[in-house]
Scaffold this active site. Structure first.
Site, short mmCIF file in Angstrom:
data_model
loop_
_atom_site.label_atom_id
_atom_site.label_comp_id
_atom_site.label_asym_id
_atom_site.label_seq_id
_atom_site.Cartn_x
_atom_site.Cartn_y
_atom_site.Cartn_z
N THR A 34 0.86 -1.19 0.00
CA THR A 34 0.00 0.00 0.00
C THR A 34 0.90 1.24 0.00
O THR A 34 2.01 1.21 0.54
CB THR A 34 -0.96 0.04 1.21
OG1 THR A 34 -0.22 0.36 2.39
CG2 THR A 34 -1.71 -1.27 1.39
N SER A 38 4.36 6.45 -4.40
CA SER A 38 5.26 7.56 -4.06
C SER A 38 6.21 7.14 -2.93
O SER A 38 5.97 6.14 -2.24
CB SER A 38 4.39 8.74 -3.61
OG SER A 38 5.14 9.74 -2.96
N GLY A 39 7.28 7.90 -2.77
CA GLY A 39 8.16 7.77 -1.60
C GLY A 39 8.65 6.36 -1.33
O GLY A 39 9.12 5.64 -2.24
N GLY A 41 7.08 3.55 -0.52
CA GLY A 41 6.35 2.45 -1.16
C GLY A 41 6.73 2.28 -2.62
O GLY A 41 6.83 1.16 -3.12
N TYR A 179 -1.45 12.49 13.90
CA TYR A 179 -0.54 11.51 13.27
C TYR A 179 -0.07 10.49 14.29
O TYR A 179 -0.13 9.28 14.05
CB TYR A 179 0.64 12.26 12.66
CG TYR A 179 1.64 11.38 11.94
CD1 TYR A 179 1.27 10.65 10.81
CD2 TYR A 179 2.97 11.31 12.36
CE1 TYR A 179 2.19 9.86 10.13
CE2 TYR A 179 3.90 10.52 11.68
CZ TYR A 179 3.51 9.80 10.57
OH TYR A 179 4.43 9.01 9.90
#
Ligand SMILES: NC(=O)c1ccc[n+]([C@@H]2O[C@H](COP(=O)([O-])OP(=O)(O)OC[C@H]3O[C@@H](n4cnc5c(N)ncnc54)[C@H](OP(=O)(O)O)[C@@H]3O)[C@@H](O)[C@H]2O)c1
Length: 265
Positions: A34, A38-39, A41, A179
């Site tokens: 999941t 981007s980044g 993953g 967060y």
């Protein structure tokens, strides 16, 4: 090596993973990622494509997922995706019903998609949705996917690997309540599952990740300037953890920060 490089080397020691080791653990196995668009993953997906893992990618950015799948196919491995907003409970329910049928035998589930919000509670007076959205994505969606995929993971003797945050180990830092609450919920789920799963063939693991230069972190100019891991290195951390017998990864200095945080209480 200048002082900045020394600092970076000490706090973020270089990390890599050998392709041969990766191949022996992942080639030909089904892996769900999941947050693959981007980044961390995305880099994770690219390393896995390189060793011919079979991928199922999940995120919202369809174009990105599609091009990763095309790349995988061009390199001779299988890859599929679902473009979905994981906070949407109806869409998520459909995915959770569909995935076990499509992946009856799953070796790895990387629960990596995430959203961070930096806003004080005082500034959130009319923003309950910030708390709902972080909890829905970072925690609820991944618990939901884990439950749905348990039968498939049991068949393969598979692993669930969560990307948490080292700062959630000392969570009372101002501005991060939404967060950190969502990542702390993940931490508790994983530590509970670790014990509950002992008699099962499924293993749960968690990476308490430090700062990583990705679009998420780098929106803040302050973080952009700080030493940090690259997304490639963070992907290596997840892969090394997934190949190991350890329950968790945390940077070596996490215990110092934890002690320090007690003095701030
Ligand atoms: N970067 C750091 O310093 C750091 C530190 C500790 C932990 N982490 C954790 O690492 C994980 C990866 O973050 P990153 O740094 O790689 O950030 P990133 O580059 O922003 O990637 C986040 C990923 O999550 C996906 N995503 C976001 N909202 C989504 C939604 N509503 N539905 C489905 N997918 C969604 C994004 O894809 P779409 O936009 O295409 O949906 C993207 O693929 C997160 O769990 C984060 O909390 C990061």
């Amino acid at each position: 090596m200048n002082l900045n490089d020394c600092w970076k080397y000490l706090i973020y020691p270089p990390v890599d993973v050998d392709d041969e080791a990766l191949r022996s653990h992942f080639a030909g196995k089904w892996v769900v990622v999941t947050g693959a668009s981007s980044g961390i993953g995305e880099k994770l997906a690219l390393r896995l494509i390189g060793v011919k893992a079979k991928l199922y990618l999940i995120a919202r950015n369809e174009q990105k997922l599609n091009s990763l799948c095309d790349l995988a196919k061009s390199q001779g491995t299988e890859a599929h995706y679902t473009a979905i907003d994981l906070r949407d409970r109806e869409q998520l329910d459909v995915l959770c019903r569909d995935l076990p049928r499509r992946l009856p035998c799953l070796s790895f589930l990387f629960c990596n998609a995430g959203k961070s919000i930096h806003r004080t509670i005082h500034d959130s007076e009319s923003r309950m949705h910030d708390f709902d959205r972080t909890m829905d994505l970072n925690y609820r969606a991944h618990v939901s996917l884990s439950l749905a995929l348990m039968p498939s993971l049991r068949i393969a003797g598979g692993r669930i690997v969560f990307t948490s945050s080292v700062s959630s180990l000392y969570p009372s830092i101002p501005g991060w309540s939404a967060y950190h609450a969502s990542k702390c919920a993940v931490n508790v789920w994983c530590t509970t599952a670790r014990h509950e799963f002992k008699s099962l063939k499924v293993k749960v693991q968690i990476a308490y990740m430090p700062l990583v230069h990705t679009p998420m972190a780098d929106v803040d100019p302050q973080y952009r300037r700080m030493p940090a891991y690259s997304a490639d290195e963070a992907a290596c951390i997840l892969l090394r953890l997934a190949m190991s017998r350890k329950f968790s990864y945390r940077p070596w200095w996490a215990w110092i920060m934890k002690i320090g945080s007690h003095f701030g209480e």
